[in-house]
Scaffold this active site. Structure first.
Site, short mmCIF file in Angstrom:
data_model
loop_
_atom_site.label_atom_id
_atom_site.label_comp_id
_atom_site.label_asym_id
_atom_site.label_seq_id
_atom_site.Cartn_x
_atom_site.Cartn_y
_atom_site.Cartn_z
N GLU A 85 61.50 -35.49 -26.20
CA GLU A 85 61.38 -34.44 -25.19
C GLU A 85 61.58 -35.16 -23.87
O GLU A 85 60.95 -36.18 -23.61
CB GLU A 85 59.99 -33.80 -25.25
N THR A 126 63.02 -45.57 -20.10
CA THR A 126 63.38 -45.02 -18.79
C THR A 126 62.73 -45.83 -17.68
O THR A 126 61.66 -46.43 -17.89
CB THR A 126 62.92 -43.54 -18.70
N ASP A 127 63.32 -45.80 -16.50
CA ASP A 127 62.70 -46.48 -15.35
C ASP A 127 61.42 -45.76 -14.92
O ASP A 127 60.62 -46.31 -14.16
CB ASP A 127 63.69 -46.60 -14.18
N GLU A 128 61.22 -44.53 -15.42
CA GLU A 128 60.02 -43.78 -15.02
C GLU A 128 58.74 -44.43 -15.54
O GLU A 128 57.65 -44.13 -15.06
CB GLU A 128 60.13 -42.32 -15.47
N TYR A 151 55.41 -36.90 -19.44
CA TYR A 151 56.68 -37.40 -20.01
C TYR A 151 56.75 -38.92 -19.94
O TYR A 151 56.95 -39.60 -20.96
CB TYR A 151 57.88 -36.79 -19.27
N SER A 154 54.42 -40.81 -22.18
CA SER A 154 54.82 -40.81 -23.60
C SER A 154 55.95 -41.82 -23.83
O SER A 154 55.99 -42.51 -24.85
CB SER A 154 55.24 -39.41 -24.05
N LYS A 155 56.86 -41.94 -22.86
CA LYS A 155 57.97 -42.90 -22.99
C LYS A 155 57.43 -44.33 -22.87
O LYS A 155 57.90 -45.24 -23.55
CB LYS A 155 59.04 -42.64 -21.92
#
Ligand code: NAD
Ligand code: TYD
Length: 337
Positions: A85, A126-128, A151, A154-155
């Site tokens: 997601e 991700t860079d997030e 999000y 979770s990543k």
């Protein structure tokens, strides 16, 4: 022949990757495992659906029995885990499916990879996961992991879980942490396609907060090349940041797209800010450039024009999504399976 399980291959980045790699190489066999959530669309893969080195399986990465079955049946040696997601705003509205798919699902794949003695497991991150930057500085692979949204948390969990399988079990894991992607087949809830389509439909352009949040943009075709390279030559246990050093304020992007489409700025509407909105992302990708020789091929000025053109020319693709016709198309094809 390399047998690769690509998960989430019907989404934006996964489908671009599969189209790219099957057109370029004939020494790989891809099993695309995708649940076909609202974001998965088999139309993205029309050009390769009959390729003999490709097969599609509709299913959930959380389903351990199915994952084991696929590993055994196709003698899977590599995994590229795109399935997730992926939309921050949806994770704010409800987080459960994010932790199910992104965390539990990744765990299922890692466990299977360990048991079946996989050769390489590429976790698409991700860079997030690095949280938010102030006005200065770039994320390097050594930055702390301090995610702010459901999000990105979770990543981050999935990313650290994959690394833990390397440290604990010696599993051949590599992690790619990407900046914001743009290009064809991006689901129209993300900034760039949403703005293009709203402009084409003469609808308001919702800009969160003051519009000065910064994202670092990479064209999806440059991303594909990096996935291929990391899968081939990435050092196990390593993390690679990947970005094209193209920082833009959100409002600059919106104005640029208006300009490309020859529209004035009256459609812009500043709306309530996203809760917990990360201010700035910017990525230092010198490690992958120095160690693996990756460089971006596409210049933002040209690639954003190409992206806008793609949406103008592929109205059928996004109109079907927006009108819900894609769901009907899918039910016709697969019934309720
Ligand atoms: P997307 O939402 O367009 O596609 C996700 C795909 O995963 C869909 O096809 C969906 O059906 C599938 N999927 C979701 N849950 C699943 C499950 N439980 N089992 C099987 N399939 C499932 O996302 P995207 O933008 O293509 O992103 C792909 C990956 O790249 C994600 O892991 C995302 O976190 C990461 N990423 C994206 C960006 C970006 O800018 N889009 C940047 C950095 C990293
Ligand atoms: P998005 O495409 O959702 O990617 P991410 O949040 O993962 O970076 O959003 C990119 C930026 O655009 C982010 O700062 C939020 C902003 N944004 C808007 O201002 N309006 C919108 O309608 C959307 C979807 C995003």
């Amino acid at each position: 022949m390399k047998n690769i399980l690509v998960t989430g291959g019907a989404g934006f980045i996964g489908s671009n990757y599969i189209n790219y790699v099957l057109n370029k190489r004939d020494d790989i066999f891809i099993v695309n495992l995708d649940k076909l959530t609202y974001a998965g669309n088999l139309e993205n893969l029309k050009s390769i659906e009959n390729n003999r080195n490709y097969t599609f399986v509709k299913g959930d990465i959380v389903n351990g029995e199915l994952v084991d079955y696929l590993f055994r049946k196709y003698n899977i040696e590599y995994v590229v885990n795109f399935a997730a997601e992926s939309h921050v705003d949806r994770s704010i509205l409800g987080s459960e499916v994010f932790y199910q798919s992104n965390v539990i699902g990744t765990n299922v794949l890692l466990e299977a990879g360990k048991r079946f003695g996989i050769k390489k497991f590429l976790q698409v991150s991700t860079d997030e996961v690095y949280g938010s930057l102030g006005p200065e500085g770039l994320f390097t692979e050594e930055n702390q992991i301090v995610p702010n949204s459901p999000y990105s948390s979770s990543k981050a969990a999935a990313d650290l879980m994959a690394l833990s399988f390397y440290h604990t079990h010696g599993m051949p894991v590599v992690i790619t942490r990407y900046s914001n992607n743009y290009g064809p087949y991006q689901f129209p809830e993300k900034l760039i396609p949403l703005m293009i389509i709203n402009i084409l439909n003469d609808k308001k352009l919702p800009v969160y907060g003051d519009g000065l949040n910064v994202r670092d943009w990479i064209y999806v075709l440059d991303h594909n090349k990096a996935v291929d390279l990391v899968l081939e030559n990435g050092k196990i246990g390593n993390v690679y940041n990947i970005g094209a050093s193209q920082e833009m304020k959100n409002i600059e992007i919106v104005k640029l797209i208006l300009n490309i489409l020859g529209k004035d700025e009256s459609l812009i509407e500043y709306v309530k800010d996203r809760p917990g909105h990360d201010r700035r992302y910017a990525i230092d990708s010198s490690k992958i450039q120095n160690e693996l020789g990756w460089t971006p091929d596409y210049k933002f000025e040209q690639a954003i024009q190409d992206t806008v053109k793609w949406y103008v020319e592929n109205k059928n693709w996004w109109e079907r999504i927006i009108s819900g016709d894609y769901q009907k198309y899918y039910a016709n094809l697969y019934g309720n399976k």
